[in-house]
Write a protein that holds these residues in place. Structure first.
Motif, mmCIF file in Angstrom:
data_model
loop_
_atom_site.group_PDB
_atom_site.id
_atom_site.type_symbol
_atom_site.label_atom_id
_atom_site.label_comp_id
_atom_site.label_asym_id
_atom_site.label_seq_id
_atom_site.Cartn_x
_atom_site.Cartn_y
_atom_site.Cartn_z
ATOM 1 N N THR A 1 -2.230 1.770 -1.117
ATOM 2 C CA THR A 1 -1.723 2.256 0.165
ATOM 3 C C THR A 1 -2.923 2.506 1.053
ATOM 4 O OG1 THR A 1 -1.757 4.582 -0.527
ATOM 5 C CG2 THR A 1 0.270 3.325 -0.955
ATOM 6 N N ILE A 2 -2.729 2.426 2.371
ATOM 7 C CA ILE A 2 -3.923 2.458 3.237
ATOM 8 C C ILE A 2 -3.829 3.606 4.227
ATOM 9 C CG2 ILE A 2 -5.446 1.058 4.684
ATOM 10 C CD1 ILE A 2 -4.224 -1.427 3.434
ATOM 11 N N HIS A 3 -3.382 3.354 5.418
ATOM 12 C CA HIS A 3 -3.460 4.361 6.485
ATOM 13 C C HIS A 3 -2.167 5.170 6.583
ATOM 14 C CE1 HIS A 3 -6.642 1.443 8.068
ATOM 15 N NE2 HIS A 3 -7.266 2.490 7.584
ATOM 16 N N ILE A 4 -1.896 5.941 5.522
ATOM 17 C CA ILE A 4 -0.761 6.848 5.531
ATOM 18 C C ILE A 4 -1.243 8.220 5.082
ATOM 19 C CG2 ILE A 4 0.887 4.999 5.072
ATOM 20 C CD1 ILE A 4 1.087 5.985 2.192
ATOM 21 N N PRO A 5 -0.546 9.287 5.475
ATOM 22 C CA PRO A 5 -0.958 10.628 5.036
ATOM 23 C C PRO A 5 -0.898 10.748 3.518
ATOM 24 C CG PRO A 5 0.630 10.767 6.844
ATOM 25 C CD PRO A 5 0.589 9.334 6.411
ATOM 26 N N LEU A 6 -1.777 11.558 2.975
ATOM 27 C CA LEU A 6 -1.829 11.745 1.530
ATOM 28 C C LEU A 6 -0.492 12.243 0.988
ATOM 29 C CD1 LEU A 6 -3.790 11.487 -0.840
ATOM 30 C CD2 LEU A 6 -4.467 13.867 -0.453
ATOM 31 N N ALA A 7 0.209 13.053 1.777
ATOM 32 C CA ALA A 7 1.489 13.595 1.334
ATOM 33 C C ALA A 7 2.546 12.510 1.135
ATOM 34 C CB ALA A 7 2.002 14.623 2.341
ATOM 35 N N GLN A 8 2.336 11.324 1.705
ATOM 36 C CA GLN A 8 3.312 10.240 1.587
ATOM 37 C C GLN A 8 2.947 9.218 0.505
ATOM 38 O OE1 GLN A 8 3.864 8.439 5.458
ATOM 39 N NE2 GLN A 8 4.173 10.411 6.470
ATOM 40 N N VAL A 9 1.792 9.376 -0.127
ATOM 41 C CA VAL A 9 1.315 8.355 -1.050
ATOM 42 C C VAL A 9 2.226 8.220 -2.265
ATOM 43 C CG1 VAL A 9 -0.547 7.763 -2.654
ATOM 44 C CG2 VAL A 9 -1.088 8.430 -0.308
ATOM 45 N N SER A 10 2.633 9.338 -2.869
ATOM 46 C CA SER A 10 3.426 9.267 -4.092
ATOM 47 C C SER A 10 4.686 8.434 -3.889
ATOM 48 C CB SER A 10 3.798 10.678 -4.563
ATOM 49 O OG SER A 10 4.627 10.614 -5.699
ATOM 50 N N ALA A 11 5.397 8.658 -2.793
ATOM 51 C CA ALA A 11 6.625 7.911 -2.540
ATOM 52 C C ALA A 11 6.336 6.445 -2.231
ATOM 53 C CB ALA A 11 7.390 8.546 -1.384
ATOM 54 N N ALA A 12 5.161 6.180 -1.668
ATOM 55 C CA ALA A 12 4.829 4.804 -1.273
ATOM 56 C C ALA A 12 4.377 3.950 -2.453
ATOM 57 C CB ALA A 12 3.745 4.816 -0.199
ATOM 58 N N VAL A 13 3.887 4.591 -3.516
ATOM 59 C CA VAL A 13 3.421 3.855 -4.691
ATOM 60 C C VAL A 13 4.630 3.482 -5.538
ATOM 61 C CG1 VAL A 13 2.061 3.956 -6.812
ATOM 62 C CG2 VAL A 13 1.151 4.929 -4.708
ATOM 63 N N THR A 14 5.069 2.248 -5.406
ATOM 64 C CA THR A 14 6.230 1.756 -6.141
ATOM 65 C C THR A 14 5.817 0.600 -7.050
ATOM 66 O OG1 THR A 14 6.805 0.129 -4.444
ATOM 67 C CG2 THR A 14 7.724 2.369 -4.203
ATOM 68 N N GLN A 15 6.670 0.323 -8.034
ATOM 69 C CA GLN A 15 6.389 -0.809 -8.908
ATOM 70 C C GLN A 15 6.337 -2.108 -8.112
ATOM 71 O OE1 GLN A 15 8.434 -1.152 -12.683
ATOM 72 N NE2 GLN A 15 8.952 1.034 -12.671
ATOM 73 N N ASP A 16 7.238 -2.259 -7.160
ATOM 74 C CA ASP A 16 7.256 -3.481 -6.365
ATOM 75 C C ASP A 16 5.963 -3.657 -5.596
ATOM 76 O OD1 ASP A 16 8.728 -5.801 -5.087
ATOM 77 O OD2 ASP A 16 8.292 -4.601 -3.306
ATOM 78 N N LEU A 17 5.453 -2.583 -4.994
ATOM 79 C CA LEU A 17 4.203 -2.684 -4.237
ATOM 80 C C LEU A 17 3.045 -3.036 -5.157
ATOM 81 C CD1 LEU A 17 2.832 -2.346 -1.460
ATOM 82 C CD2 LEU A 17 2.399 0.042 -2.077
ATOM 83 N N ILE A 18 2.988 -2.397 -6.323
ATOM 84 C CA ILE A 18 1.916 -2.697 -7.271
ATOM 85 C C ILE A 18 1.969 -4.164 -7.684
ATOM 86 C CG2 ILE A 18 1.025 -2.231 -9.591
ATOM 87 C CD1 ILE A 18 2.022 0.671 -9.224
ATOM 88 N N LEU A 19 3.155 -4.645 -8.014
ATOM 89 C CA LEU A 19 3.287 -6.035 -8.451
ATOM 90 C C LEU A 19 2.892 -7.011 -7.340
ATOM 91 C CD1 LEU A 19 6.666 -5.789 -10.396
ATOM 92 C CD2 LEU A 19 4.400 -6.120 -11.379
ATOM 93 N N ARG A 20 3.381 -6.779 -6.126
ATOM 94 C CA ARG A 20 3.079 -7.693 -5.018
ATOM 95 C C ARG A 20 1.586 -7.735 -4.738
ATOM 96 N NH1 ARG A 20 7.459 -7.373 -0.165
ATOM 97 N NH2 ARG A 20 6.116 -9.071 0.559
ATOM 98 N N ARG A 21 0.989 -6.551 -4.637
ATOM 99 C CA ARG A 21 -0.433 -6.514 -4.289
ATOM 100 C C ARG A 21 -1.295 -7.100 -5.409
ATOM 101 N NH1 ARG A 21 -0.952 -2.558 0.042
ATOM 102 N NH2 ARG A 21 0.411 -3.494 1.596
#
Length: 337
Positions: free
Chosen positions: A169-189
């Motif tokens: 994850t890049i330019h998002i607040p730290l408080a939003q990182v946990s929700a943004a880290v998903t299996q789909d995002l990890i796999l795609r990236r």
């Protein structure tokens, strides 16, 4: 070395350090064995920037990319159709943003058409671009759109002599990182990262080391469950696809000297987890490279630095590294083709 077209460098914001760094890079072309490059527009800005650094910078206006290589040893080739103007270092303007955008668009067009081997982008001012109607968060997203690539598949990698790292994850607040880290995002990236390391770096079987999100990678759920709930299952899925992914590794030891030699890229969960070690280890030589594009794009890992523009303080190290990395990736792509 294959016979490749020249590189294109976009001007960046004319009030920032980009133009003077481009002039410094051309002046150091022999010392650093730089490949031929051209600049898309801004001849007057480049001349002004060179003068501020005491550099003798002969410029040659070219109408065809094919003329750049022959001109490069004796003068900096500039495509004149992106515009020009007179700007004050350290004082960004909307006119400067328009010139920066025109230069970027022209350079991207050349890369997409295959007329240049790669694109190196000098830094721009996002606020000034937004003021003229630029709707993208930055140059990366602009280039992804120009290439027809979804933003999630345009991956920012920071690389230096000591480390390659990707913030998931890049330019998002730290408080939003946990929700943004998903299996789909990890796999795609991670699919994009593995493919890019094979294609652009010649690494046949790249090792991706994924950091945990929480202290001690969650300590088996006692300090957070994202590792067991999200990251570890994604790593297992990547391994099932044949990608050499390991982790989640505790981030406080992943960047130690004895660890860095064991992987090809560290995949961090958020911005500072990736950039803090990179900038500590390779502050002056860090390169921002966009993975997942049909074109090669690198950029110096710093901003416009309006506070030091025109003062003779900016160093070209990161731009020189970006030029070399772009050329290296172009060589690997050409060899693979």
């Amino acid at each position: 070395m294959p016979d490749l077209p020249p590189l294109a460098i976009s001007l960046g914001d004319p009030a920032g350090v980009g133009p003077e760094l481009i002039a410094l890079a051309w002046a150091a072309r022999g010392e650093h064995a730089l490949p031929p490059f051209l600049v898309t527009g801004g001849a007057g800005v480049l001349a002004q920037a060179a003068s501020s650094r005491g550099i003798a910078l002969p410029l040659v206006h070219i109408d065809r990319v094919q003329d750049a290589a022959a001109a490069f040893p004796d003068a900096l080739p500039v495509l004149a159709d992106a515009g020009d103007g007179v700007f004050t270092p350290g004082q960004p303007t909307e006119a400067g943003a328009r010139l920066a955008l025109a230069s970027l668009a022209r350079a991207a067009q050349l890369a997409l058409s295959g007329e240049v081997a790669a694109l190196v982008t000098a830094p721009v001012a996002k606020a000034q671009l937004a003021a003229i109607g630029f709707t993208h968060p930055g140059q990366t997203e602009f280039l992804a759109h120009a290439c027809g690539v979804e933003e999630e598949d345009a991956v920012m990698m920071l690389a230096g002599p000591s480390l390659r790292t990707v913030p998931l994850t890049i330019h998002i607040p730290l408080a939003q990182v946990s929700a943004a880290v998903t299996q789909d995002l990890i796999l795609r990236r991670c699919r994009v990262i593995a493919a890019a390391l094979r294609r652009d770096f010649g690494i046949a079987h790249p090792h991706l080391a994924l950091a945990g999100l929480n202290p001690h990678a969650g300590e088996k759920g006692r300090m957070g469950d994202e590792e067991e709930r999200v990251i570890a299952p994604a790593i297992a899925a990547l391994q099932a696809e044949g990608i050499n992914a390991t982790g989640p590794h505790p981030a406080d030891t992943l960047f130690a000297p004895h660890k860095r030699g064991s992987y090809d890229v560290a995949v961090a969960m958020y911005h500072d987890q990736a950039l803090a070690p990179l900038k500590t280890l390779d502050f002056d030589n860090g390169v921002n490279m966009t993975l997942g594009l049909p074109i090669i794009r690198t950029s110096p890992d710093h901003g416009t630095a309006f506070d030091i523009a025109g003062k003779g303080l900016a160093r070209p190290d990161s731009l020189l590294a970006a030029i070399h990395m772009a050329r290296q990736a172009a060589v690997f792509r050409a060899a693979a083709a």
